[in-house]
Structures are given as C-alpha cells and as structure tokens.
Scaffold this motif. Structure first.
Motif, mmCIF file in Angstrom:
data_model
loop_
_atom_site.group_PDB
_atom_site.id
_atom_site.type_symbol
_atom_site.label_atom_id
_atom_site.label_comp_id
_atom_site.label_asym_id
_atom_site.label_seq_id
_atom_site.Cartn_x
_atom_site.Cartn_y
_atom_site.Cartn_z
ATOM 1 N N SER A 104 0.845 -1.198 0.000
ATOM 2 C CA SER A 104 0.000 0.000 0.000
ATOM 3 C C SER A 104 0.877 1.244 0.000
ATOM 4 O O SER A 104 2.050 1.200 0.367
ATOM 5 C CB SER A 104 -0.910 0.010 1.232
ATOM 6 N N GLY A 105 0.301 2.363 -0.429
ATOM 7 C CA GLY A 105 0.959 3.653 -0.307
ATOM 8 C C GLY A 105 2.289 3.745 -1.013
ATOM 9 O O GLY A 105 2.488 3.191 -2.103
ATOM 10 N N THR A 106 3.227 4.462 -0.392
ATOM 11 C CA THR A 106 4.570 4.618 -0.931
ATOM 12 C C THR A 106 5.590 4.170 0.106
ATOM 13 O O THR A 106 5.307 4.142 1.307
ATOM 14 C CB THR A 106 4.855 6.078 -1.335
ATOM 15 N N GLN B 7 0.348 6.519 8.492
ATOM 16 C CA GLN B 7 -1.085 6.351 8.262
ATOM 17 C C GLN B 7 -1.479 4.876 8.386
ATOM 18 O O GLN B 7 -1.198 4.081 7.491
ATOM 19 C CB GLN B 7 -1.460 6.867 6.867
ATOM 20 N N PRO B 8 -2.110 4.478 9.480
ATOM 21 C CA PRO B 8 -2.522 3.075 9.607
ATOM 22 C C PRO B 8 -3.598 2.744 8.578
ATOM 23 O O PRO B 8 -4.613 3.444 8.480
ATOM 24 C CB PRO B 8 -3.073 2.988 11.034
ATOM 25 N N ARG B 9 -3.372 1.702 7.816
ATOM 26 C CA ARG B 9 -4.263 1.365 6.693
ATOM 27 C C ARG B 9 -5.419 0.480 7.159
ATOM 28 O O ARG B 9 -5.609 -0.647 6.700
ATOM 29 C CB ARG B 9 -3.450 0.698 5.588
ATOM 30 N N LEU B 10 -6.214 1.016 8.064
ATOM 31 C CA LEU B 10 -7.273 0.226 8.688
ATOM 32 C C LEU B 10 -8.353 -0.198 7.701
ATOM 33 O O LEU B 10 -8.790 -1.357 7.700
ATOM 34 C CB LEU B 10 -7.890 1.019 9.844
ATOM 35 N N ALA B 11 -8.812 0.719 6.862
ATOM 36 C CA ALA B 11 -9.874 0.373 5.914
ATOM 37 C C ALA B 11 -9.395 -0.680 4.922
ATOM 38 O O ALA B 11 -10.122 -1.633 4.604
ATOM 39 C CB ALA B 11 -10.346 1.624 5.178
ATOM 40 N N LEU B 12 -8.176 -0.532 4.441
ATOM 41 C CA LEU B 12 -7.636 -1.534 3.520
ATOM 42 C C LEU B 12 -7.498 -2.883 4.217
ATOM 43 O O LEU B 12 -7.868 -3.921 3.658
ATOM 44 C CB LEU B 12 -6.276 -1.071 2.983
ATOM 45 N N ALA C 62 -10.672 -4.651 4.401
ATOM 46 C CA ALA C 62 -11.095 -5.124 3.082
ATOM 47 C C ALA C 62 -10.306 -6.347 2.632
ATOM 48 O O ALA C 62 -10.759 -7.090 1.751
ATOM 49 C CB ALA C 62 -10.939 -4.001 2.057
ATOM 50 N N LEU C 63 -9.133 -6.568 3.211
ATOM 51 C CA LEU C 63 -8.293 -7.688 2.808
ATOM 52 C C LEU C 63 -8.727 -9.008 3.443
ATOM 53 O O LEU C 63 -8.257 -10.070 3.019
ATOM 54 C CB LEU C 63 -6.833 -7.412 3.170
ATOM 55 N N ALA D 166 -9.244 1.351 -4.725
ATOM 56 C CA ALA D 166 -10.223 2.420 -4.520
ATOM 57 C C ALA D 166 -10.244 2.864 -3.055
ATOM 58 O O ALA D 166 -10.716 3.955 -2.735
ATOM 59 C CB ALA D 166 -11.612 1.936 -4.946
ATOM 60 N N ILE D 167 -9.731 2.023 -2.161
ATOM 61 C CA ILE D 167 -9.664 2.346 -0.736
ATOM 62 C C ILE D 167 -8.355 3.059 -0.413
ATOM 63 O O ILE D 167 -8.334 4.130 0.200
ATOM 64 C CB ILE D 167 -9.781 1.064 0.105
ATOM 65 N N THR D 168 -7.252 2.456 -0.833
ATOM 66 C CA THR D 168 -5.896 2.964 -0.621
ATOM 67 C C THR D 168 -5.068 2.542 -1.832
ATOM 68 O O THR D 168 -5.215 1.413 -2.307
ATOM 69 C CB THR D 168 -5.275 2.355 0.655
ATOM 70 N N PRO D 169 -4.205 3.401 -2.340
ATOM 71 C CA PRO D 169 -3.359 2.974 -3.462
ATOM 72 C C PRO D 169 -2.618 1.673 -3.152
ATOM 73 O O PRO D 169 -2.009 1.521 -2.093
ATOM 74 C CB PRO D 169 -2.384 4.147 -3.623
#
Length: 320
Positions: free
Chosen positions: A158-160, A191-196, A199-200, A280-283
């Motif tokens: 996710s992210g960079t 940034q904690p990727r909670l939504a991603l 979804a996983l 669509a949630i997180t890159p």
C-alpha cells in the motif's frame, strides 16, 4: 505534576465510551468481546532517540505511538476497539508537555476509533518511553496471518515506500533529500491502513505491516509461509519526494528498501484478485511475486539481482 490529577483531567475522559474501563478509577478493566467476534491484541513501544526525536512535538509522539499499533491491527484486518497506555515521561516533560501529548492521542482516538481502558504513567530520568497495547475486533476466525502466502501470489504494498527512512537519513547523516517537510510528516505521522486491512479479510493470503523495512517485513511473510519472493525495484511505489531524492543520490536505494518506519501493508494476493476494488480504498501496487525457495530477491529492470548490504532494522542489534 500530580499523577492522579493528570489521569483524571487528561486521560479519564478518553475512557468514557467503554463501561469496563470504569473511568480509569480501578486497577484493571473488563472487556467483553462482541458476539461472534474475536479480540486481536498487539503491543508496540516507542523510545526517544530510537523511534522519535527528542524535539518532536508531544502531539506527534502520542499520535505515532497509537498509529504504529493501529498499523498492526490493520495488518490483521481488525477494527480498533480499545487500548492501554504506559507512559514514562522524560524529565523535560512538564504539565504543558503532557497536556499536548494527551491532546494528540485524544485527536487520533477520535479519528481512528478505540477507547483508552487503562495503563500507567510514570516519570523517568532517562529517555522518554511509551508503550501501548491495542485491542481490535474482527469476525471469528478471519484474522489475516503472516503465514499463508502461496507460490505465484502477487506481492503487493500500500501507499509509498521509503519516505520516513529518508527523513531519518537526513536527520542523522545529512543525506540530501527533496521536500524535507513531506518526509518529516511521513516519519512523524504514519497512516494506519485500517480500511484496507479490513477489506483484505478473505482476500489476502498473508499480510504484515512494514515497520522494519520492506525487505525485512516481506521476509517475515516468506519465512512464515516457507516461500521466497522476488520484487522488481522499478515497481516499488515512491512519492515524488523519494523519487527526486533517489535521482539525486542513487545510493539511497538501500535506505528506501530497508530503512523502515513506512507502516504500509505488504501482503499476498492471488493473481486474479480484484486489485481495482482495493486500490479504490488505498493505493495498492503489485511489486513482485512469491515463489518456491526462501528469502527476498530484488531485481532491476534487466532482471539482474540488486545487492543489498542490509535488509532492515533488528531491534537491539541495529541495522543488518
């Protein structure tokens, strides 16, 4: 500072949403799982001079403490439910400093969810030390583990990658980097990727967050899954600041891949997974694949192995 006054004024209000916290007035809390849900527990600590700088704003220190733990919950697919805080405030932390610390953790509690249910506050003549136990919930039996990747799975992130490590290299070694302000923000406020992560569930075969460096943490998935992995350096997602820094200093490649503090997710997906829905949630970027073997290989655009002297952070040992 009076410890009980500080707790009553600054921290007890953060416990109001959880009845079992008893307003922080007892020696322990009671937490009952929601029906049909598992509790997921994780614990991380941050230490002055290791995970944050002494001149970092107290609000940012508190936020980072909570966020690095929420990142672990994200990697498991869990929703934040509660947390316990242990704070060893350094000598320079007067009442105004502690108030700002409490303000930072309160703001992130409101932003990300979860409720303070207990802990401890002390002072120390040594460096500041803060520990947090995060408790999440998810449907029974759905936690994503590090173990489970399959040969042929995609390696996704996710992210960079690399922004925080570049900032540390700039602060500690004077590395020439672009857009210091952006890199600093990425270091202080991951940034904690909670939504991603949520979804996983049911999609990712394995997952962990990237705290010790991309190569090291992908290596954890490989080790637990009894596989190897190959990643294509050219596909690793970089911010504009990281790319500009690398263009000016190619030697920073190793810092980006092994530096750590990204707090992004690295995970295994089947080749036919719906990447668009996740992106669509997180890159999300595919950077390689899992394969038979062991360890992580990095290859360049020509398919040649990229040699790395270190692969990530080892606590208590240093860079390796």
């Amino acid at each position: 500072m009076d410890e009980f006054d500080i707790i009553a004024r600054l921290f007890a209000p953060l416990a109001q949403a959880e009845p079992g916290a008893f307003g922080l007035g007892d020696d322990a809390a009671v937490l009952t799982p929601t029906a049909g849900m598992d509790l997921v527990l994780t614990k991380d600590a941050i230490v002055e001079g290791i995970h944050f700088f002494a001149d970092d704003p107290p609000e940012a220190i508190a936020a980072k403490l909570l966020r690095v733990n929420l990142s672990d919950l994200a990697a498991k697919g869990a929703r934040p439910r509660a947390y316990m805080l242990a704070a060893a405030f350094p000598a320079q932390a007067d009442e105004a400093w502690v108030t700002r610390f409490a303000t930072g953790i309160a703001a992130d509690q409101k932003r990300f969810g979860g409720t303070l249910i207990g802990g401890d506050t002390v002072s120390t003549p040594g460096p500041g030390f803060f520990s947090l136990t995060a408790i999440g919930e998810l449907p029974t039996g759905t936690m994503i583990r590090r173990k489970g990747a399959r040969a042929g799975d995609l390696v996704c992130v996710s992210g960079t990658i690399g922004d925080a490590a570049l900032y540390v290299a700039h602060r500690l070694a004077g590395a020439a980097v672009a857009d210091v302000a952006l890199l600093e923000d990425r270091y202080r406020l991951p940034q904690p990727r909670l939504a991603l992560g949520q979804a996983l569930k049911g999609k990712a075969h394995a997952c962990c967050d990237i705290s010790d460096g991309l190569i090291a943490d992908l290596g954890h998935l490989c080790e637990q899954s009894a596989l190897g992995a190959v990643i294509e350096w050219a596909r690793v997602p970089l911010s504009a600041a990281a790319q500009a820094s690398l263009d000016a200093g190619p030697a920073l490649l190793e810092t980006i891949l092994a530096g750590g503090d990204d707090y992004e997710l690295v995970f295994a997906l089947a080749p036919d997974a719906d990447l668009a829905a996740l992106a669509a949630i997180t890159p999300v970027t595919v950077i390689g694949r899992f394969e038979a073997g062991q360890g992580v290989r990095v290859i360049d655009a020509g398919g040649h192995d990229v040699a790395l002297r270190r692969t990530g952070w080892r606590h208590g040992v240093g860079a390796s």
